[in-house]
Design an enzyme around this catalytic site. Structure first.
Site, short mmCIF file in Angstrom:
data_model
loop_
_atom_site.label_atom_id
_atom_site.label_comp_id
_atom_site.label_asym_id
_atom_site.label_seq_id
_atom_site.Cartn_x
_atom_site.Cartn_y
_atom_site.Cartn_z
N GLN A 43 0.85 -1.19 0.00
CA GLN A 43 0.00 0.00 0.00
C GLN A 43 0.89 1.25 0.00
O GLN A 43 0.40 2.36 -0.17
CB GLN A 43 -0.89 0.03 1.25
CG GLN A 43 -1.83 -1.16 1.35
CD GLN A 43 -2.50 -1.22 2.70
OE1 GLN A 43 -3.53 -0.57 2.93
NE2 GLN A 43 -1.92 -2.00 3.61
N HIS A 76 -1.31 1.50 -4.40
CA HIS A 76 -1.67 2.91 -4.27
C HIS A 76 -0.75 3.81 -5.08
O HIS A 76 -0.66 5.01 -4.82
CB HIS A 76 -1.66 3.34 -2.79
CG HIS A 76 -2.72 2.63 -1.99
ND1 HIS A 76 -2.71 2.58 -0.62
CD2 HIS A 76 -3.82 1.92 -2.38
CE1 HIS A 76 -3.75 1.88 -0.19
NE2 HIS A 76 -4.43 1.47 -1.24
N CYS A 102 0.34 12.98 -15.99
CA CYS A 102 -0.38 14.11 -16.57
C CYS A 102 -1.87 14.01 -16.24
O CYS A 102 -2.45 12.94 -16.26
CB CYS A 102 -0.19 14.15 -18.09
SG CYS A 102 -1.05 15.57 -18.84
N GLY A 104 2.64 -4.29 9.08
CA GLY A 104 2.57 -2.83 9.28
C GLY A 104 1.40 -2.16 8.61
O GLY A 104 1.54 -1.06 8.06
N SER A 142 -2.80 -1.05 9.26
CA SER A 142 -3.91 -0.98 10.23
C SER A 142 -5.13 -1.75 9.73
O SER A 142 -6.06 -2.02 10.45
CB SER A 142 -4.30 0.48 10.46
OG SER A 142 -4.69 1.06 9.20
N PRO A 146 3.14 -4.05 16.01
CA PRO A 146 3.20 -3.92 17.48
C PRO A 146 1.83 -3.71 18.11
O PRO A 146 1.65 -3.91 19.30
CB PRO A 146 4.10 -2.70 17.69
CG PRO A 146 4.20 -2.01 16.39
CD PRO A 146 3.85 -2.98 15.33
N SER A 147 0.86 -3.28 17.29
CA SER A 147 -0.49 -3.05 17.83
C SER A 147 -1.50 -4.02 17.22
O SER A 147 -1.30 -4.53 16.11
CB SER A 147 -0.97 -1.62 17.50
OG SER A 147 0.00 -0.69 17.83
N ALA A 187 8.41 -4.07 12.68
CA ALA A 187 8.72 -4.91 11.51
C ALA A 187 10.21 -5.16 11.35
O ALA A 187 10.63 -6.28 11.03
CB ALA A 187 8.17 -4.23 10.25
N1 APR Z 1 6.51 -1.99 12.48
C1 APR Z 1 5.34 -2.59 12.12
N2 APR Z 1 4.14 -1.96 12.17
C2 APR Z 1 4.15 -0.69 12.62
C3 APR Z 1 5.32 0.01 13.02
C4 APR Z 1 6.54 -0.71 12.92
N3 APR Z 1 7.71 -0.15 13.27
N4 APR Z 1 4.98 1.25 13.41
C5 APR Z 1 3.64 1.35 13.26
N5 APR Z 1 3.14 0.18 12.79
C6 APR Z 1 1.77 -0.16 12.46
C7 APR Z 1 0.71 0.57 13.23
O1 APR Z 1 0.40 -0.15 14.42
C8 APR Z 1 -0.45 0.54 12.24
O2 APR Z 1 -1.22 -0.64 12.42
O3 APR Z 1 1.60 0.21 11.11
C9 APR Z 1 0.22 0.47 10.88
C10 APR Z 1 0.12 1.76 10.09
O4 APR Z 1 -1.24 1.94 9.79
P1 APR Z 1 -1.64 3.16 8.83
O5 APR Z 1 -0.89 4.38 9.23
O6 APR Z 1 -3.12 3.17 8.75
O7 APR Z 1 -1.01 2.74 7.41
P2 APR Z 1 -1.65 1.79 6.32
O8 APR Z 1 -2.38 0.65 6.96
O9 APR Z 1 -0.56 1.47 5.38
O10 APR Z 1 -2.71 2.78 5.61
C11 APR Z 1 -3.34 2.30 4.45
O11 APR Z 1 -4.28 4.50 4.12
O12 APR Z 1 -3.99 6.78 4.09
C12 APR Z 1 -4.09 5.66 3.30
O13 APR Z 1 -3.17 5.37 1.17
C13 APR Z 1 -2.83 5.46 2.52
O14 APR Z 1 -1.70 3.41 1.95
C14 APR Z 1 -2.30 4.12 3.02
C15 APR Z 1 -3.56 3.44 3.51
#
Ligand code: APR
Length: 250
Positions: free
Chosen positions: A100, A118, A126, A192, A194, A219-220, A236
């Protein structure tokens, strides 16, 4: 058995292994995630920066934000999460990375089979014709332009960052390929993310419904944790370093 050992055992036995990565995979490279404690969406309003309407309303503001992100990414290095996934691909253990993320760090780490759901922040697209070009950050490209928004060299229309904004469809070929891999894989390594944004977040569910083992590194707890067969509650980078050791010993 420790989750890392369990994960290595599943991966070792699998024919097809696919990784799905989110912003957390790049967090250990110093690149901010979107949600959670220091998430970008806590500081910035996505409706002002990451939608077609925002770009139509104020293309300069949107470009300035993306150039700020490009600069942070250019200063960052791939971390052991990216480099271990590239190693797994070279060893024939991993079939593809579905990401993503738009930062291009998987490719910079050496991964070759990367599906960008994404788009890629380094691509200029363009808004009118089919011109597009992906800048090379290692050559210092795509970090500044004589004017904003930059103009298409073919037709003169404004260029935009080649990323998928909220409300826009994903690149159809990337999504179809990702769904195919989700149906085929024996193991999906979910790193990594959400699990908040569809259709990317549907991929582990699709994989699971086709009999895959889902391994989550985060981690969450997340929206995907309930379907994870193995949860590795770690960052990660260290988790993937440990996983590499476990795979080398397997
Ligand atoms: N290692 C592993 N996971 C981690 C770490 C780490 N060091 N630090 C944070 N995280 C986790 C958080 O706990 C969370 O679950 O990474 C996740 C990040 O979640 P988001 O910020 O929501 O990112 P993502 O899931 O990639 O978002 C999806 O949303 O805004 C749009 O297009 C954007 O591609 C993105 C999409």
């Amino acid at each position: 058995m420790k989750p890392i050992q369990e994960a290595a055992r599943h991966i070792h036995r699998a024919d097809t292994v696919v990784a799905l990565t989110g912003a957390g995979a790049s967090a250990d490279s110093g690149i901010p995630t979107f949600r959670g404690k220091d998430g970008l969406w806590n500081k910035y309003d996505p409706r002002e920066l990451a939608t077609p309407e925002a770009f139509a309303r104020d293309p300069v503001k949107v470009w300035k934000w993306y150039l700020w992100r490009r600069k942070k990414i250019a200063e960052a290095q791939p971390n052991p999460c990216h480099t271990t996934l590239a190693w797994m691909e070279r060893e024939g253990i991993l079939d593809a990375v579905v990401t993503q993320n738009v930062d291009g760090l998987h490719q910079r780490a050496g991964s070759r089979h990367v599906i960008e759901l994404h788009g890629n922040i380094w691509t200029d697209e363009c808004t009118s014709c089919d011109y597009e070009r992906t800048n090379d950050p290692e050559a210092g490209e795509g970090l500044e332009y004589p004017e904003l928004p930059p103009k298409c060299p073919e037709c003169g229309a404004p260029l935009r960052p080649g990323v998928v904004w909220f409300g826009e469809p994903l690149p159809p070929d990337a999504l179809l390929r990702a769904q195919e891999l989700a149906r085929e894989c024996d193991v999906m390594l979910v790193i990594g993310t959400s699990g908040e944004v569809r259709p990317a977040a549907d991929l582990p569910i699709l994989a699971k419904s086709h009999g895959a083992t889902v391994i989550e590194i985060n981690p969450s707890e997340t929206a995907l944790s309930p379907i994870a067969d193995v949860r590795i509650p770690q960052r990660a980078a260290p988790a993937m370093e440990e996983l590499r050791k476990a795979l080398e010993e397997a």
